[in-house]
Design a protein around this motif. Structure first.
Motif, PDB file in Angstrom:
ATOM      1  N   ASP A 133       7.487  10.115  -9.161  1.00 57.49           N
ATOM      2  CA  ASP A 133       7.368   9.787  -7.742  1.00 57.49           C
ATOM      3  C   ASP A 133       8.334  10.650  -6.921  1.00 57.49           C
ATOM      4  OD1 ASP A 133       6.526   8.445  -5.515  1.00 57.49           O
ATOM      5  OD2 ASP A 133       7.195   6.468  -6.183  1.00 57.49           O
ATOM      6  N   ASP A 134       8.011  10.863  -5.668  1.00 55.65           N
ATOM      7  CA  ASP A 134       8.881  11.582  -4.731  1.00 55.65           C
ATOM      8  C   ASP A 134       9.338  12.915  -5.316  1.00 55.65           C
ATOM      9  OD1 ASP A 134       8.651   9.237  -3.293  1.00 55.65           O
ATOM     10  OD2 ASP A 134      10.558   8.435  -4.008  1.00 55.65           O
ATOM     11  N   GLU A 192       1.677  12.616  -1.388  1.00 56.17           N
ATOM     12  CA  GLU A 192       1.839  11.338  -0.685  1.00 56.17           C
ATOM     13  C   GLU A 192       2.131  11.579   0.789  1.00 56.17           C
ATOM     14  OE1 GLU A 192       5.085   9.183  -2.656  1.00 56.17           O
ATOM     15  OE2 GLU A 192       6.545  10.218  -1.415  1.00 56.17           O
TER      16      GLU A 192
HETATM   17 MG    MG Z   1       6.529   8.170  -3.505  1.00 58.41          MG
END
Ligand code: MG
Ligand code: C2E
Ligand code: MG
Ligand code: MG
Length: 284
Positions: A180-181, A237
């Protein structure tokens, strides 16, 4: 600094500080009871397979409506949950809830792919995490391949052998693993290469001004190329505009998530949203 400004300011400053400390303490004591009091809820945000033009997954995102403190953002209470260790119990609740929801969607004939669940570093490193995942999958009857765990780079920077061990145990169970990220943390590329990761999630800070900022555009293009060469899927995202989606599509980014497609929706609404989508797809 406050002292230099004179006595009154100093008092004001310390009063403000203890107010913050008090708020933290209150937050913690309420968070402790949030699960039992049924104050937690999951919202679900769809992820789009850009090439196929259809929704392929959901990300479960926690919501807390505290009867005393009102609605709180996960960016405010998740760090408190992590510092206090409460994240272990809360994280277990999230996993079970998300798997149940995925199972229900599947049972109602909605051909949705994965359910993605955020896992914090403390939860990941907590003893017996892979066993817990296995148990929850068995309990809820969800196929392991339909569960994706989203880990941040803060997981990967821990002891390499330990991390690899947990990752391999999770892959053995058959779940998918995502970072993520991606791009905001400190994990090294050599580590990334040696870990069994299925998908990179490009952080939304690189996506939001992809058209104006040449550097961000270059970073996004580089992450997509890297993912492809390492045999990983890639999802962007924070996609908010048509032109961002067009850019990503043109650069062969496999998937997208963001307010353009849908904001995170509560359980009943995500059912309706997906039912409608699969009967009468919107032209993304
Ligand atoms: Mg994220
Ligand atoms: P994340 O996992 O990176 O989740 C994406 C966040 O971006 C979500 O915020 C989502 O609502 C927001 N978002 C989605 N699309 C857009 C967009 O187009 N524009 C903008 N500006 N934002 C968008 P949310 O729900 O407030 O969650 C914040 C963070 O809290 C998550 O970031 C995640 O790190 C953490 N979190 C949320 N739920 C959980 C959970 O169940 N467990 C753990 N450990 N962490 C969680
Ligand atoms: Mg996430
Ligand atoms: Mg993020």
């Amino acid at each position: 600094y406050a002292k230099r400004r004179g006595g009154n300011n100093y008092q004001y400053f310390t009063a403000r500080m203890s107010e913050t400390a008090l708020h933290r303490l209150k937050l913690e004591s309420h968070l402790r009871k949030a699960v039992e009091l049924n104050e937690l809820e999951l919202h679900y945000q769809p992820q789009l397979d850009i090439g196929q033009g259809r929704f392929c997954a959901l990300e479960a995102l926690i919501r807390w409506n505290c009867r005393e403190l009102g609605r709180l953002s996960p960016t405010d209470f998740i760090p408190v949950a992590e510092e206090t260790g409460l994240i272990v119990g809360i994280g277990e609740w999230v996993l079970r809830q998300a798997c149940l929801q995925a199972r229900k969607l599947r049972d109602s004939g909605i051909p949705l792919g994965r359910m993605a669940v955020n896992v914090s570093a403390i939860q990941f490193l907590h003893k017996g995490f892979p066993l817990l995942v296995k148990r929850i999958l068995a309990e809820t009857g969800l196929e392991p391949a339909l569960l994706e765990l989203e880990l941040t780079e803060s997981v990967l920077v821990n002891d390499e052998a330990v991390v690899l061990n947990v990752l391999q145990a999770l892959k053995q169970i058959g779940v998918e693993l995502a970072i993520d990220d991606f791009g905001t943390g400190y994990s090294s590329l050599s580590r990334l290469k040696s870990f069994p990761i299925d998908r990179l999630k490009i952080d939304r800070s690189f996506v939001h001004n992809i058209e104006q900022d040449q550097d961000n555009a270059a970073i996004v293009i580089a992450i997509i190329a890297m993912a492809e060469s390492m045999n990983m899927k890639v999802i962007a995202e924070g996609v908010e505009t048509d032109s961002q989606l067009a850019f990503l599509s043109q650069k062969h980014c496999s998937e997208a998530q963001g307010f353009l497609l849908s904001k995170p929706l509560p359980s009943a609404e995500i059912f309706k949203f997906l039912q409608k989508e699969f009967n009468d797809p919107a032209p993304f």
